[in-house]
Structure formats: C-alpha cells, structure tokens
Design an enzyme around this catalytic site. Structure first.
Site, PDB file in Angstrom:
ATOM      1  CB  SER A 129      -0.860  -0.042   1.264  1.00 47.52           C
ATOM      2  OG  SER A 129      -1.459   1.205   1.491  1.00 47.52           O
ATOM      3  CE1 TYR A 154      -4.278  -3.084   5.555  1.00 47.94           C
ATOM      4  CE2 TYR A 154      -3.755  -0.744   5.388  1.00 47.94           C
ATOM      5  CZ  TYR A 154      -4.028  -1.958   4.779  1.00 47.94           C
ATOM      6  OH  TYR A 154      -4.010  -2.054   3.403  1.00 47.94           O
ATOM      7  CE  LYS A 158      -1.692  -4.807   3.297  1.00 47.11           C
ATOM      8  NZ  LYS A 158      -1.842  -6.150   2.693  1.00 47.11           N
ATOM      9  NE  ARG A 235      -5.560   9.957   1.162  1.00 44.06           N
ATOM     10  CZ  ARG A 235      -5.320  11.070   1.878  1.00 44.06           C
ATOM     11  NH1 ARG A 235      -4.876  12.166   1.273  1.00 44.06           N
ATOM     12  NH2 ARG A 235      -5.498  11.072   3.173  1.00 44.06           N
TER      13      ARG A 235
HETATM   14  C1  WQD Z   1      -9.778   9.195   1.160  1.00 42.66           C
HETATM   15  C2  WQD Z   1      -9.959  10.675   1.446  1.00 42.66           C
HETATM   16  C3  WQD Z   1     -10.302  11.174   3.769  1.00 42.66           C
HETATM   17  C4  WQD Z   1     -14.138   9.155   4.207  1.00 42.66           C
HETATM   18  C5  WQD Z   1      -7.086   4.284   3.490  1.00 42.66           C
HETATM   19  C6  WQD Z   1      -5.969   3.540   4.153  1.00 42.66           C
HETATM   20  C7  WQD Z   1      -5.042   2.988   3.149  1.00 42.66           C
HETATM   21  C8  WQD Z   1      -5.762   2.164   2.117  1.00 42.66           C
HETATM   22  C9  WQD Z   1      -7.002   2.772   1.618  1.00 42.66           C
HETATM   23  C10 WQD Z   1      -6.691  -0.075   2.573  1.00 42.66           C
HETATM   24  C11 WQD Z   1      -9.218  11.136   2.694  1.00 42.66           C
HETATM   25  C12 WQD Z   1     -11.532  11.537   2.965  1.00 42.66           C
HETATM   26  C13 WQD Z   1     -12.959   9.663   3.692  1.00 42.66           C
HETATM   27  C14 WQD Z   1     -15.177  10.065   4.562  1.00 42.66           C
HETATM   28  C15 WQD Z   1     -13.800  11.892   3.846  1.00 42.66           C
HETATM   29  N1  WQD Z   1      -5.803   0.817   2.527  1.00 42.66           N
HETATM   30  N2  WQD Z   1     -12.786  11.007   3.524  1.00 42.66           N
HETATM   31  N3  WQD Z   1     -14.955  11.397   4.365  1.00 42.66           N
HETATM   32  O1  WQD Z   1      -7.398   7.313   4.054  1.00 42.66           O
HETATM   33  O2  WQD Z   1      -6.454   7.604   1.724  1.00 42.66           O
HETATM   34  O3  WQD Z   1      -6.546   5.362   2.729  1.00 42.66           O
HETATM   35  O4  WQD Z   1      -7.776   3.366   2.643  1.00 42.66           O
HETATM   36  O5  WQD Z   1      -6.835  -1.157   2.455  1.00 42.66           O
HETATM   37  O6  WQD Z   1      -4.078   2.261   3.781  1.00 42.66           O
HETATM   38  O7  WQD Z   1      -5.291   4.412   5.016  1.00 42.66           O
HETATM   39  O8  WQD Z   1      -8.641   6.420   1.993  1.00 42.66           O
HETATM   40  O9  WQD Z   1     -10.994   6.374   1.265  1.00 42.66           O
HETATM   41  O10 WQD Z   1     -10.477   6.440   3.736  1.00 42.66           O
HETATM   42  O11 WQD Z   1     -10.060   8.459   2.336  1.00 42.66           O
HETATM   43  O12 WQD Z   1     -13.653  13.110   3.704  1.00 42.66           O
HETATM   44  O13 WQD Z   1     -16.254   9.677   5.069  1.00 42.66           O
HETATM   45  O14 WQD Z   1     -11.352  10.908   1.713  1.00 42.66           O
HETATM   46  O15 WQD Z   1     -10.066  12.115   4.772  1.00 42.66           O
HETATM   47  O16 WQD Z   1      -8.751  12.429   2.438  1.00 42.66           O
HETATM   48  P1  WQD Z   1      -7.231   6.805   2.687  1.00 42.66           P
HETATM   49  P2  WQD Z   1     -10.113   6.858   2.358  1.00 42.66           P
END
Ligand code: WQD
Length: 341
Positions: A129, A154, A158, A235
C-alpha cells in the site's frame, strides 16, 4: 495440442481487489484457485465471477493461519504463482485490535511463504500500500521515496510484510513483486462484482455511494484546511479493474523470469491526484445526483496528499491505468444501486 494452463493461487480471491483480479486472470487463460476465509467477503462472489467469465474457480474456505490446510492445497495443485491479497484491512479496527491484525496478516504471510518454499513454488505478488510512504516529502511519489513509521498496525503489517519478503527473497527461491496500491475504487462494468464494505464504510467512495443511495444521511468531508488547491485532501484513485490488470502484468513478469531483482516494488496508481471535493463533483456529474455533505474536522492519521509517480510501473510492467475517475465512480454507483434493489 492445448496448452496446459498455469495455476495461480489467489488468496483473498473473493474480496474487492481479489475478485476483479480473478476475472482478469481467467480472461488471460490462467487457471485460478482461490483461498478465502470469508471473514470479509461472501461466497456468492463466486457466482459473480462465474457470470462474468463463465468459469468457476476452484475454491477453498481456509484461514491462512491454519498451515496444514494451506499445505494440503499445495499438495493437491502445482501452483505456478501466488497473488496474496488475504488480510484484514480496516485501519481504525487495527488500532483497536493490534494482536488480531499482526496475527492475521503476518502469520498468514509466513505460513504461505513456508509452504511455498517447501513445495518449490517460487512466485508471489504481495498487496502492499502507498501507506508505507506516509506523507511523502515529494510528490508524485516514486518507489524509492523513504518509508515512514506506520500510522496504524494495519499499515505496519504492510511494511513488515514487505521486509519479510525482502529478507526471504535474499536466501530462498522466492521471487517477489510488491504492488503498492494507491486508493482502489470502482467495480466491474457489469456490476456483478464490487466492493462490499461491512457496516459503516470508512473509505470515501463507498460512503459517497451509500449517501447517494440514501443509506447514509450525509457525507462528512474530513477537513478543508489542508494546503491543497481547495483545502481538501488529495489522493490517487485507481480503478479496481485497472489495478487487477496490473497484477496480471506483474505475474507475467515473474513467470517469464523478467524480474531484475528477486524483490521488486511498484506503485500502482493513475499518477493523478484528486481532492475530496473534486471526487464529490465528479460523482455528482456521473450520477446526476446532488450529494448531501458537510465539512467537518480532519480525521486523525490522515495525510495531506498522495499520488503516484507511475514511470517505473509503466516502463517495467508495461502497464498504465486506462480508466478515468469518472469511469470508476460510474461503476461504483451502478454497483451500489444493484445492492439496494
Ligand atoms: C480518502 C480521502 C479522507 C471518508 C485508506 C488507508 C489505506 C488504504 C485505503 C486499505 C481522505 C476523505 C474519507 C469520509 C472523507 N488501505 N474522507 N470522508 O485514508 O487515503 O486510505 O484506505 O486497504 O491504507 O489508510 O482512503 O478512502 O479512507 O479516504 O472526507 O467519510 O477521503 O479524509 O482524504 P485513505 P479513504
């Protein structure tokens, strides 16, 4: 004379990325064997796979911590390559249950490697990841950017997983490609397989689609005071179907013995960063629905921005992402609508 199909073991093959990869492998003529413990997936995913590819993969319901059972699979089949997805993946839960996460993710990997060495099965692709980079100092992120101390157990599994593989590959006949995924989203275009989050989704896209479907009241946008163009975090969202193809490309490299060293890492992303607000706007465009959202404070542990430098994966694996953010959101929305019906 028909060619003998190569047998590929896919652990976690009924999960989100696993199921899409199974379909991609079948379409490329591989014979797929799945191990999945159904802890975060459903056995019906097998029907979804079958209705897309017309092929039912061989399926074992096994917890990889049970080594004798894993051994039996390798006794029954000559495995040419392993794609190891099976792992617990909820970041927040891993903070609450570190023993479960370290135990499940690392013992599974160790058992698998032990059995592979015993059975002279040499090729493994590991689901890593972009979390290993933490908040990178330079964007886009290249594979040689330093890894940062993990934010969660988690994320740590990785990093440790990569370290275990690197050390094992030095001395044992094991060839490794670790794929560092950015943010996988979307679903198969047929809407027959997709993401099945348990309970309240923690990730952005399932929360967006469930809000649009009326399952959640409103989406909370975590922070609009980041140093980005619109203040929301950035992202690199990669379509799961493109990501599945990256696994096929990595596998072909291993099977052809083209890997230059025995342990390689590749970023798998689009190379393009999108902010949370850009994702919301794109979703509204493709779905034609207004999304109910509000800005709240930052989520603990979140970084400001991450997107991949994809030059290495483009040149070495000959893989590039083909599908857009809109394609991914459109497929996720189609999948979501099928769930509520
Ligand atoms: C994306 C963006 C949030 C939810 C995580 C793990 C990573 C990977 C994928 C998994 C961020 C924002 C999110 C919400 C929001 N692994 N957000 N409201 O955090 O980049 O990565 O998931 O197997 O290891 O850390 O992904 O989709 O959670 O968030 O504003 O209700 O969306 O703050 O900027 P993230 P995400």
């Amino acid at each position: 004379m028909s060619e003998i199909k190569k047998k590929i073991l896919v652990t976690g093959g009924l999960g989100f990325i696993g199921s899409h990869t199974v379909v991609a492998l079948q379409e490329r003529g591989f014979e797929v064997i799945i191990i999945d413990d159904l802890s975060n997936s459903r056995v019906e995913v097998l029907d979804g796979i079958f209705s897309i590819s017309g092929i039912k993969p061989i399926f074992y319901q096994i917890d990889l911590r049970d080594k004798p059972k894993v051994k039996r699979v390798f006794e029954e089949h000559k495995i040419d390559g392993v794609i190891h997805f099976a792992a617990s993946k909820a970041v927040g839960e891993s903070v609450e249950k570190p023993l479960l996460y370290y135990g499940n993710n690392l013992i599974s990997l160790l058992n698998l490697l032990g059995v592979m060495v015993q059975h002279k099965s040499e090729n493994i692709i590991f689901s890593s990841s972009c979390t290993v980079y933490g908040q990178a100092d330079k964007l886009p992120i290249t594979e040689n950017a330093p890894t940062k101390p993990a934010e969660s157990p988690y994320g740590n599994t990785k990093q440790i997983g990569e370290e275990i593989l690197r050390d094992v590959a030095k001395v044992d006949p094991i060839n490794v490609i670790a794929l560092r995924y950015f943010n996988p989203i979307g679903a198969h275009e047929t809407a027959k397989i997709g993401e099945l989050p348990l309970g309240v989704p923690q990730n952005l896209i399932p929360f967006v689609t469930q809000t649009a479907a009326g399952i959640r009241k409103e989406l909370s946008v975590f922070g609009n005071d980041y140093p980005t163009t619109d203040g929301t975090a950035v992202r690199d969202y990669i379509h799961v179907v493109d990501l599945a193809e990256a696994h096929v490309a990595a596998l072909e490299r291993l099977l052809k013995g083209k890997n230059k060293s025995k342990f390689e890492t590749f970023n798998v992303g689009t190379g393009k960063g999108s902010s949370v607000l850009e994702v919301i706007q794109a979703f509204e465009r493709v779905s034609g629905k207004k999304l109910n959202y509000k800005i709240v404070g930052r989520r603990e542990g979140d970084i400001t921005a991450a997107y991949a430098d994809t030059s290495l994966v483009n040149t070495e694996l000959g893989w590039t992402s083909k599908l857009s953010l809109e394609d991914a959101l459109d497929s996720a929305w189609k999948w979501q609508q099928k769930q509520v019906k």
